[in-house]
Motif scaffolding. Structure first.
Motif, mmCIF file in Angstrom:
data_model
loop_
_atom_site.group_PDB
_atom_site.id
_atom_site.type_symbol
_atom_site.label_atom_id
_atom_site.label_comp_id
_atom_site.label_asym_id
_atom_site.label_seq_id
_atom_site.Cartn_x
_atom_site.Cartn_y
_atom_site.Cartn_z
ATOM 1 N N CYS A 77 -3.525 3.989 0.565
ATOM 2 C CA CYS A 77 -3.505 2.816 1.438
ATOM 3 C C CYS A 77 -4.753 2.002 1.161
ATOM 4 O O CYS A 77 -5.843 2.545 1.028
ATOM 5 C CB CYS A 77 -3.464 3.238 2.900
ATOM 6 N N CYS A 115 1.306 -4.356 7.526
ATOM 7 C CA CYS A 115 1.916 -3.234 8.240
ATOM 8 C C CYS A 115 1.599 -3.303 9.725
ATOM 9 O O CYS A 115 2.445 -2.971 10.560
ATOM 10 C CB CYS A 115 1.430 -1.918 7.654
ATOM 11 N N CYS A 159 -6.012 -2.771 4.164
ATOM 12 C CA CYS A 159 -6.084 -4.214 3.999
ATOM 13 C C CYS A 159 -6.839 -4.871 5.153
ATOM 14 O O CYS A 159 -6.745 -4.431 6.303
ATOM 15 C CB CYS A 159 -4.683 -4.807 3.931
HETATM 16 S S1 SF4 Z 1 -0.266 -2.989 4.084
HETATM 17 FE FE1 SF4 Z 1 -0.987 -1.420 5.499
HETATM 18 S S2 SF4 Z 1 -0.254 0.501 4.642
HETATM 19 FE FE2 SF4 Z 1 -0.081 -1.014 3.042
HETATM 20 S S3 SF4 Z 1 -1.980 -0.830 1.901
HETATM 21 FE FE3 SF4 Z 1 -2.323 -2.444 3.415
HETATM 22 S S4 SF4 Z 1 -3.200 -1.403 5.192
HETATM 23 FE FE4 SF4 Z 1 -2.320 0.206 3.858
#
Ligand code: SF4
Ligand code: SF4
Lengths: 389, 298
Positions: free
Chosen positions: B140, B148, B143
């Protein structure tokens, strides 16, 4: 009025019994899924939504299509549709119920469903989807029941119901728009990341829904003393025609953007669905071609006035429309968005037997609801002397 | 059920011992949904994670590691198969990530990928052959603008304000899998089947031994999503992430620069910032605007 659902002939009870049987099998399978987990389905880490969410997506459209009858009647005073608004509203009730059930069976942890209410999250589209779906269900039950009661008493529907009817019109649009937004706002999924998703959803809804309604009307005419009417069916046929043409046009717009821009991440999904990607040719490929063959054939039958006005041919065109849009939206749309996955790997998806039986169970529940409601509606119509068109 | 119950109490007890701030009654008190979970879904773990994550910084132990924005730098040139595998093993061991043979039901927090799959679109026919073979480690990205979290209808996936780690409250997740559709990096896994051993069901033993390897980290229920948590539970105890620790040990032994480096992106003197100054780094799918906090030196 509900008591009318409990008087019927042998055939009626046979139908109810069959539906209950299918529901029973689906329910047992669901209990199994509940115990073992969603692993009994064909879904995977890469294709994390499948058949259930596809059916949900398709049926939201069917539900929304009720508006194609309500709107002309109430906004444009197209009198003829007065005969069938109740059928459209009751179809919507059945369809929305199926939608909610499909979400329920798709949840990994259904006992925690209440968390959506305990921790309302307005930034999540799913939160809004829940609101609009439940709202639409409520509106249709409320309006449908009151209008039918009034009809039975031989009086016009009470004045205060009007605002609810008007509200139900934009609301129907909203359920399908919000459902499209579930898909259309996700980064990195080239297949769904398109502003035309909501219009595409609406166009396919407004052809599939009325097509199903036509078929239901024909069944009602055959099996009850109530005739929904020739003109009504004919007008619905025109609606299906326009919407279906738009639906295919929107799809072509999508193809243009994707293939003229040549952006790989967007093209891969179409390749996978229609040709198989990098040698991966799956069962889905012939299905997708079948879907578009059905829709094209339906368009040909529908745009030619002579064939459209022939009820027999219209029936065939409606079946083609339903099959075509169902494959396209109830299957291809969801799977195609997930494959290839964000790491450009391919994991195929196909529903398993238990998954299919659970889905059938949900469909049967919806049809049970529609059968009971239609029984009530047609009995009332016959009672007040609206039997023959 | 008896076994589950016992384990339930044991792990509950362990969590109280470990993070003794909460009174026992509180930690073991079962809310109605949990009771249902336990009765119906076979869920056996108290809200250990919840207590852990909700605690203000520093209250767990005086020496908790803190940062304004945690980030990771992966120096792919210093990686090799062995180190990458050791990272995966360490992470999956401390977090009780089960081993599942069926790739469709697989659960992975950190794993190896090839260049062309980590950076799809960056691949071209003249890419250095050596690069193609390097074991890129992916996880992960935590981000900065995580899609998500945006989509989760229950806030079960959330970004922790104080240090930017994207966490999962696995007790709140309803298993809608919207977050899996939204993550553009395939970082999330779902518990398609019961991930922990159940009495009398040998085929359901997902761990090599009978008990999960790390008793003070919860196992999960079926039907919830999970992913890398940047070792939030270790940071709270003053430890660096397990993968970073293992990789640094191995790199030292092999006499190379560290393959994984963890630190505060907002601290100009941190090791990650120094690396970012020294090297040209890339991130996965920057065009999507999710702003990954994992950087790659290639
Ligand atoms: S979108 Fe969410 S689950 Fe996917 S890499 Fe980014 S933080 Fe991690
Ligand atoms: S699966 Fe769980 S974490 Fe993911 S969006 Fe749904 S509730 Fe949130």
């Amino acid at each position: 009025m509900l008591e009318k659902a409990f008087v019927g002939g042998r055939k009626y009870w046979l139908l109810i019994a069959c539906l209950l049987g299918v529901i029973g099998v689906g329910f047992i399978m669901w209990l199994w899924q509940f115990r073992v987990g969603l692993g009994i389905t064909g879904m995977s880490r890469d294709v994390s939504w499948g058949f259930y969410i596809g059916q949900f997506t398709y049926l939201v459209g069917v539900a929304a299509a009720g508006v194609m009858v309500v709107l002309p009647y109430y906004l444009h005073h197209y009198k003829a549709f007065g005969r069938i608004t109740i059928l459209a509203e009751f179809m919507a009730i059945g369809a929305v119920s199926m939608c909610l059930l499909f979400i329920l069976v798709d949840l990994g942890n259904p006992v925690r469903m209440i968390n959506v209410l305990l921790h309302p999250t307005p930034r999540s589209v799913l939160f809004w989807d829940m609101i609009v779906l439940n709202g639409y269900l409520f509106l249709n039950i409320f309006v449908g029941w009151n209008v039918l009661s009034a009809e039975r008493k031989g009086s016009p529907p009470p004045g205060w119901i009007k605002p609810f009817i008007y509200l139900s019109i934009p609301w129907a649009i909203s359920i399908h728009t919000v459902t499209a937004y579930l898909y259309a706002g996700l980064p990195g999924r080239g297949f769904w990341l398109t502003a035309i998703m909501a219009p595409r959803f609406l166009s396919s809804a407004f052809c599939a829904g009325p097509a199903i309604l036509i078929l239901l009307c024909l069944i009602v005419r055959k099996t009850t003393k109530f005739d929904p009417g020739k003109e009504q069916i004919r007008t619905l046929g025109s609606i299906v025609t326009y919407a279906l043409v738009l639906n295919v046009f929107f799809f072509l717009c999508e193809l243009f953007t994707v293939f003229y821009s040549q952006i790989p991440g967007h093209m891969h999904h179409f390749h996978y669905l229609f040709f198989g990607h990098e040698g991966h040719v799956v069962k889905l490929v012939p299905l997708m071609w079948l879907a578009f063959a059905c829709m094209t054939a339906a368009i040909v039958l529908l745009v030619i006035p002579v064939t459209r006005r022939n009820e027999g041919i219209l029936t065939v065109a409606c079946v083609l429309t339903v099959v075509g849009t169902w494959i396209d939206k109830g299957f291809g749309l969801v799977v195609g968005g997930f494959v290839p996955n964000p790491l450009e790997r391919i994991t195929d998806y196909w529903p398993t037997v238990p998954e299919t039986l659970i889905a059938l169970g949900v469909w049967a529940t919806g049809f049970l609801i529609i059968s009971l409601l239609y029984k009530v509606a047609t009995s009332v119509k016959v009672e007040v002397g609206a039997g023959q068109a | 059920m008896a076994v589950n119950r016992r384990k339930f109490l044991k792990i509950g007890g362990a969590s109280i011992l470990a993070f003794g701030a909460k009174p026992a009654a509180d930690a073991l008190g079962i809310s109605p949904t949990e009771w249902l979970d336990e009765k119906l879904g076979g869920f056996t773990i108290p809200e250990t994670l919840l207590h852990l994550f909700r605690k203000p910084a520093g209250s767990v132990a005086g020496e908790a590691l803190t940062a304004k924005r945690w980030a990771m730098v992966v120096n792919v040139r210093a990686l090799d198969e062995e180190i990458a595998e050791a990272c995966k093993e360490a992470c999956h061991r401390v977090h009780n990530v089960p081993e599942i043979d069926n790739p469709k039901h697989e659960i992975k927090w950190i794993w190896q990928e090839e260049y062309e799959h980590v950076f799809p679109g960056q691949q071209h026919e003249h890419v250095d052959e050596a690069l193609k073979k390097l074991p890129f480690l992916v996880m992960c990205n935590h981000c900065f603008n995580p899609p998500c979290c945006r989509v989760c209808p229950t806030k079960a996936t959330f970004k922790r304000k104080k240090d930017g780690i994207v966490l999962m409250d696995m007790h709140r997740c309803i298993g809608c899998r919207f977050c899996m559709a939204a993550c553009p990096f395939g970082a999330r896994s779902f518990n398609w089947i019961i991930p922990w051993p159940r009495a009398g069901a040998e085929e359901e033993r997902r761990f090599k031994g009978k008990e999960p390897p790390t008793p003070d980290y919860p196992t999960r229920a079926k039907g919830v999503v999970e992913k890398c948590n940047f070792c939030a539970e270790r940071l709270a105890k003053g430890q660096i992430p397990a993968c970073v620790e293992v990789s640094q040990e191995l790199c030292k032994k092999k006499g190379r620069e560290p393959a994984l480096v963890f630190g505060d992106l907002e601290d100009p003197d941190s090791e990650v910032r120094q690396l970012l100054r020294l090297h040209y780094t890339i991130r996965r799918k920057p065009e999507l605007g999710s702003h990954p906090n994992v950087y790659y030196i290639v």
